[in-house]
Structure formats: C-alpha cells, structure tokens
Design a protein around this motif. Structure first.
Motif, PDB file in Angstrom:
ATOM      1  N   TYR A 175      -3.851  15.649   2.536  1.00  0.00           N
ATOM      2  CA  TYR A 175      -4.635  15.188   1.638  1.00  0.00           C
ATOM      3  C   TYR A 175      -3.883  14.047   1.187  1.00  0.00           C
ATOM      4  N   TYR A 176      -2.597  14.048   0.841  1.00  0.00           N
ATOM      5  CA  TYR A 176      -2.105  12.699   0.470  1.00  0.00           C
ATOM      6  C   TYR A 176      -2.161  11.585   1.265  1.00  0.00           C
ATOM      7  N   VAL A 177      -2.184  11.803   2.693  1.00  0.00           N
ATOM      8  CA  VAL A 177      -2.116  10.757   3.532  1.00  0.00           C
ATOM      9  C   VAL A 177      -3.602  10.047   3.436  1.00  0.00           C
ATOM     10  N   MET A 178      -4.599  10.952   3.420  1.00  0.00           N
ATOM     11  CA  MET A 178      -6.085  10.633   3.424  1.00  0.00           C
ATOM     12  C   MET A 178      -6.347   9.678   2.270  1.00  0.00           C
ATOM     13  N   GLY A 235       0.846  -1.263   0.080  1.00  0.00           N
ATOM     14  CA  GLY A 235       0.033  -0.042  -0.080  1.00  0.00           C
ATOM     15  C   GLY A 235       0.826   1.165  -0.034  1.00  0.00           C
ATOM     16  N   TRP A 236       1.812   1.284   0.872  1.00  0.00           N
ATOM     17  CA  TRP A 236       2.471   2.600   1.244  1.00  0.00           C
ATOM     18  C   TRP A 236       3.661   2.945  -0.018  1.00  0.00           C
ATOM     19  N   PRO A 237       4.185   1.792  -0.514  1.00  0.00           N
ATOM     20  CA  PRO A 237       4.987   2.085  -1.613  1.00  0.00           C
ATOM     21  C   PRO A 237       4.262   2.730  -2.805  1.00  0.00           C
ATOM     22  N   PHE A 238       2.972   2.201  -2.992  1.00  0.00           N
ATOM     23  CA  PHE A 238       2.265   2.727  -4.042  1.00  0.00           C
ATOM     24  C   PHE A 238       1.791   4.218  -3.959  1.00  0.00           C
ATOM     25  N   VAL A 239       1.531   4.336  -2.569  1.00  0.00           N
ATOM     26  CA  VAL A 239       1.014   5.923  -2.312  1.00  0.00           C
ATOM     27  C   VAL A 239       2.379   6.807  -2.566  1.00  0.00           C
ATOM     28  N   LEU A 240       3.488   6.216  -2.055  1.00  0.00           N
ATOM     29  CA  LEU A 240       4.708   6.947  -2.476  1.00  0.00           C
ATOM     30  C   LEU A 240       4.701   7.288  -3.819  1.00  0.00           C
ATOM     31  N   GLN A 241       4.398   6.203  -4.919  1.00  0.00           N
ATOM     32  CA  GLN A 241       4.590   6.377  -6.187  1.00  0.00           C
ATOM     33  C   GLN A 241       3.673   7.458  -6.655  1.00  0.00           C
ATOM     34  N   LEU A 242       2.574   7.450  -6.032  1.00  0.00           N
ATOM     35  CA  LEU A 242       1.401   8.575  -6.396  1.00  0.00           C
ATOM     36  C   LEU A 242       1.956   9.982  -6.436  1.00  0.00           C
ATOM     37  N   PHE A 243       2.801  10.132  -5.238  1.00  0.00           N
ATOM     38  CA  PHE A 243       2.838  11.468  -4.836  1.00  0.00           C
ATOM     39  C   PHE A 243       4.222  11.952  -4.729  1.00  0.00           C
ATOM     40  N   LYS A 256      -7.198   4.564 -14.384  1.00  0.00           N
ATOM     41  CA  LYS A 256      -7.379   6.172 -14.668  1.00  0.00           C
ATOM     42  C   LYS A 256      -8.548   6.412 -15.226  1.00  0.00           C
ATOM     43  N   ASP A 257      -9.386   5.838 -15.102  1.00  0.00           N
ATOM     44  CA  ASP A 257     -10.940   6.050 -15.696  1.00  0.00           C
ATOM     45  C   ASP A 257     -11.200   7.348 -15.302  1.00  0.00           C
ATOM     46  N   PRO A 258     -11.525   8.335 -16.243  1.00  0.00           N
ATOM     47  CA  PRO A 258     -11.932   9.846 -15.991  1.00  0.00           C
ATOM     48  C   PRO A 258     -13.358   9.901 -15.207  1.00  0.00           C
ATOM     49  N   ALA A 259     -14.004   8.800 -15.134  1.00  0.00           N
ATOM     50  CA  ALA A 259     -15.411   8.782 -14.728  1.00  0.00           C
ATOM     51  C   ALA A 259     -15.471   8.444 -13.180  1.00  0.00           C
ATOM     52  N   TYR A 260     -14.173   8.492 -12.448  1.00  0.00           N
ATOM     53  CA  TYR A 260     -13.976   8.140 -11.161  1.00  0.00           C
ATOM     54  C   TYR A 260     -13.029   9.101 -10.701  1.00  0.00           C
ATOM     55  N   ASN A 261     -13.097   9.325  -9.481  1.00  0.00           N
ATOM     56  CA  ASN A 261     -11.882  10.183  -8.524  1.00  0.00           C
ATOM     57  C   ASN A 261     -11.562   9.800  -7.368  1.00  0.00           C
ATOM     58  N   PRO A 262     -10.791  10.119  -6.715  1.00  0.00           N
ATOM     59  CA  PRO A 262     -10.376   9.552  -5.525  1.00  0.00           C
ATOM     60  C   PRO A 262     -11.535   9.567  -4.330  1.00  0.00           C
ATOM     61  N   PRO A 322      -1.062  25.605  12.584  1.00  0.00           N
ATOM     62  CA  PRO A 322      -1.838  24.467  13.129  1.00  0.00           C
ATOM     63  C   PRO A 322      -2.938  24.060  12.621  1.00  0.00           C
ATOM     64  N   GLY A 323      -3.281  22.644  12.756  1.00  0.00           N
ATOM     65  CA  GLY A 323      -4.426  21.983  11.842  1.00  0.00           C
ATOM     66  C   GLY A 323      -4.027  21.476  10.662  1.00  0.00           C
ATOM     67  N   HIS A 324      -5.076  20.668   9.828  1.00  0.00           N
ATOM     68  CA  HIS A 324      -4.566  19.914   8.833  1.00  0.00           C
ATOM     69  C   HIS A 324      -3.767  20.403   7.821  1.00  0.00           C
ATOM     70  N   ARG A 325      -3.906  22.077   7.567  1.00  0.00           N
ATOM     71  CA  ARG A 325      -3.289  22.597   6.432  1.00  0.00           C
ATOM     72  C   ARG A 325      -1.701  23.018   6.738  1.00  0.00           C
ATOM     73  N   GLY A 326      -1.251  22.564   7.911  1.00  0.00           N
ATOM     74  CA  GLY A 326       0.166  22.984   8.052  1.00  0.00           C
ATOM     75  C   GLY A 326       0.949  21.528   8.279  1.00  0.00           C
ATOM     76  N   LEU A 327       0.603  20.496   7.525  1.00  0.00           N
ATOM     77  CA  LEU A 327       1.078  19.390   7.766  1.00  0.00           C
ATOM     78  C   LEU A 327       1.810  18.845   6.434  1.00  0.00           C
ATOM     79  N   SER A 328       2.929  18.185   6.313  1.00  0.00           N
ATOM     80  CA  SER A 328       3.545  18.049   5.277  1.00  0.00           C
ATOM     81  C   SER A 328       3.681  16.295   5.256  1.00  0.00           C
ATOM     82  N   ALA A 329       4.165  15.690   4.172  1.00  0.00           N
ATOM     83  CA  ALA A 329       4.183  14.322   4.214  1.00  0.00           C
ATOM     84  C   ALA A 329       5.823  14.125   3.513  1.00  0.00           C
ATOM     85  N   PHE A 330       6.506  13.044   4.142  1.00  0.00           N
ATOM     86  CA  PHE A 330       7.825  12.737   3.858  1.00  0.00           C
ATOM     87  C   PHE A 330       8.070  11.212   3.643  1.00  0.00           C
ATOM     88  N   ALA A 331       9.064  10.932   2.834  1.00  0.00           N
ATOM     89  CA  ALA A 331       9.482   9.503   2.656  1.00  0.00           C
ATOM     90  C   ALA A 331      10.454   9.365   3.638  1.00  0.00           C
TER      91      ALA A 331
END
Length: 421
Positions: free
Chosen positions: A258-261, A109-117, A338-344, A197-206
């Motif tokens: 947003y990435y982690v969600m 799961g998480w290597p795939f999420v790393l690949q996405l972002f 990557k079907d355009p009819a669907y989104n995350p 503070p809050g969710h808008r101040g978080l960053s993701a890291f490998a």
C-alpha cells in the motif's frame, strides 16, 4: 542553442510568483551547468556506465534540487511537489537524454515517500544526506520474473532478533553505481516478502546498503550497459543473508504494498515531468530546423505532411503538460496542504494519465524529429537520438508499464468489478 518556443498564454496552468522565480533559477543553473555538458556525459557513460557526473550531482544538491518537497525538519527544501516537477522538467530540458533528470526525480520522489511513512529517526538519517548530494535514495521493486507484478515479489526478509535477513534478487534498479560512488552511500525504498503469498505479505524498507561509506555484507551488485539514458547507472543486486536493522522497516510489517502504490503515484508524475522537459527541447530543435532547412526551394515546414504532423504532436505535448501539472497540483492538495477534501486514491487516475501519455508522446515526437532531420539524424553529430533512446526507457517500463497505467484508469473510472480478469 535553439530559439525558445513561443507559447500561447495559459490561464489553466498558471504558476505563482514564487514558482516562476524558482523555475527561472533552476533554468539558469541547468543552462550553465548541465546543457553544455549533457552530450559529453551521455557519450562517456555509454562507454563506461560508472562514469556518472558525481561532481555535478553535488552542485545540484547545493542548488537545492534534491528533496524539494521534503520538510526542512528532515533537512529537505520545504517546498512543494509542483516545485519538484518544475525542477525535473527543467533538468530534462537541459539534458534531454534524461539521465540527470531521472537522478533528480528519484531523489525527490522517494525521499518524500520515506518521509510519509518512515520512522522519524530514519528520515533524519537519510533525507539530509540525499539533500546534500552525499547519498542516493531510489526505488527497488523489480525482480527477474517481472516488474509490474508487485504482488509476485520473491525477495524475502526474515526477522531474526533485531534485524531482518534479506535473500533474493532485484533487477533494473537505478542508482546501483551511485550508491557505491557517493561518499555516504544510500539505498532504496525496497519491498520484500515478510509474510503470506500475494500483496498482503510484503513489507517496505529503507534499504540502506551503504552507510557512512561502508557497504553491508551480503550485497552483491551488478551494473548493466543500457542503450541510452547514460549518466545514471542501472543494475541489479543479489542479497545473501544481508542483515538490516529492524528500525529500517517502513511503516507496519506486511503493509508495504500500500505504501509503494502511493509512492508510485507520486513518482509517475515526476517521470512524466522528465518526458515533457525533453519533449520541449525536441520541439525547439524541430522549430529551429524548420526555420533553416529548405527543400525544392521551400522551407520544409511549408509541406502539410510536416506542419500538420508538427501541430498534432504539439497538441499532444500541451495535453501531456496539462496532465503533469494537474496531477502535481493534486499531489500538493493531498500531501502538502493536507486538504481533507482529497485523499491519496484521488491521485490514481491523474498520475496514471500523466505517465500513460507523456512518455509515448515524447518518444513519438523524437522519432518524428529524426525523420524531419533526415540522414543527419542518423549520425552522432545530431543529438536527437540521445533523447529518443533515453525517453524510450519510459515506454518500456519504470514506475509501472504503460498498459498498467491504462488498466488503472479503466479500473477507477469503470469500476474494478467490471475490469478485473
């Protein structure tokens, strides 16, 4: 080995020839290399949490069980998310204590999420090592003050020239021991505070704490003694002025929430897959017991108090199985096809239903099987308790607490303005 269940023909959850062949190859591997050893692994690691089956993980990597949905461009298997779900289900069927299944789901799961972002050069560095069984890559968000409260994360990452400097603590993190034991190392998809503070101040890291066999300065791990799910380490770590090169930032700064969600949506499906794999094993243990155990001169399954309950739990198993594969198919539509009819966002409810339903079903099933076994189930000679303890970890938390799943379903179906407190 218990007699396999006979399933009704299923036209709703159908599999391609490639998927059927893949399942058969994974099952053959698991029955040869995992099923004969899972009790020994669980027992030994219950005494010493660092006795994890590193040699087995290497064999699993050679079988192609890690990084299944990751592109072969990055050293992955170039498969689908559905195939990753199949693999996790089969591993959990062979190891119903689910430690090895959890190791498998994290490293899919998480290597795939790393690949996405993540940046391409970081994907090229990390994913091939995970696929080869040389490194671990999981998720690290939980802190002492809470797990599901992602917006409340306190670990800080302060930018200084070409590095981020980390200070803070993470707890209940899978793979803390494996990172230390594997030859290359690895780390986690980690969130830290880089802004307000809050969710808008978080960053993701490998957050790669061990690279090429060398552990970064400022990283202080601790290993916990869990009550179950032995064979995969759980622990925590403190960071004291740990420096990580800025290239390991995933995506944009302050967008990590947003990435982690999105990552959790994918990980929840794999968690649920582990639960249905172990549940399938539990059902087969029950059926085998019913076909041999007699009471008052009758098979115990002839009592309605038992066979009705079995029918109800079997129905819940089938429902959970449907939720899992429905969500997996949708994940493929979104991320592989990557079907355009669907989104995350379309994955919010299906993945939450799978994670809400499967762990609770599996734990209830394990408890009931133990009751059917009677006093024998309260001994170490009967392995049912190992499955029960492992599965219980997923009704406690991991990838979101159970009531968070209920909240997501209610929010997305009713509307956030009506359910927000």
């Amino acid at each position: 080995m218990a007699a396999p269940l006979t399933y009704p023909k299923d036209t709703v959850i159908s599999f391609t020839k490639e998927e059927i062949m893949f399942r058969e190859s994974v099952r053959e591997f698991c029955q040869k290399h995992i099923a004969p050893k899972w009790i020994e692994i669980d027992e030994e690691a219950s005494k010493d949490p660092m006795k994890v089956p590193i040699d087995l993980f290497k064999k699993m990597a050679e079988q192609g069980l890690f990084c299944i949905p990751c592109s072969d461009k990055f050293g992955g298997q170039g498969g689908t998310f559905t195939m990753a779900v199949i693999a996790v289900e089969e591993v959990a069927y062979a190891d119903p204590a689910i430690a090895i299944a959890v190791y498998t789901l994290l490293n899919n799961g998480w290597p795939f999420v790393l690949q996405l972002f993540g940046r391409e050069e970081i994907c090229q560095e990390v994913i091939p090592r995970v696929a080869k069984g040389e490194a671990f890559f999981g998720i690290a968000t939980t802190e002492p003050q809470g797990g599901s409260d992602i917006a409340g994360i306190r670990m800080t990452a302060t930018k200084k020239d070409n590095v981020y400097v980390f200070n803070g603590e993470k707890t209940y993190i899978s793979g803390v021991g494996e990172v230390q034991l594997l030859p290359w190392g690895g780390g986690w998809f980690l969130l830290a505070r880089t802004g307000e503070p809050g969710h808008r101040g978080l960053s993701a890291f490998a957050f790669i704490v061990k690279k090429n066999g060398k552990v970064r300065s400022g990283w202080y791990p601790t290993i916990y003694h869990d009550i179950g799910r032995h064979g995969l380490t759980t622990g925590g770590f403190k960071c004291e002025n740990l420096e990580l090169e800025k290239e390991y930032l995933i995506g944009e700064e302050n967008k990590g929430f947003y990435y982690v969600m999105e990552g959790f949506n994918l990980a929840r499906i794999l968690v649920a897959a582990a639960c249905i794999g172990a549940a399938r094993w539990l059902l087969e243990q029950a059926v085998q017991w019913f076909r041999t155990r007699k009471l008052f001169g009758r098979y115990i399954a002839s009592f309605q108090g038992i066979n009705f309950k079995f029918a109800e739990l079997y129905a819940r198993f089938e429902a959970a199985r449907y939720f899992v594969y429905r969500a997996a198919r949708l994940a493929d539509k979104i991320y592989i096809e990557k079907d355009p009819a669907y989104n995350p966002r379309d994955l919010n409810v299906p993945s939450s239903l799978a994670k809400m339903y499967a762990p609770e079903m599996a734990v209830d099933l394990a408890e009931e099987v133990m009751k059917w076994y009677g006093a024998y189930a309260y001994t170490k000679e009967a392995p049912i308790f190992r499955a029960w303890l492992g599965l219980f970890s997923y009704v406690i938390g991991a990838e979101g607490a159970q009531n968070i799943m209920r909240y997501i379903v209610a929010r997305d179906i009713i509307g956030s303005e009506y359910v927000r407190a």
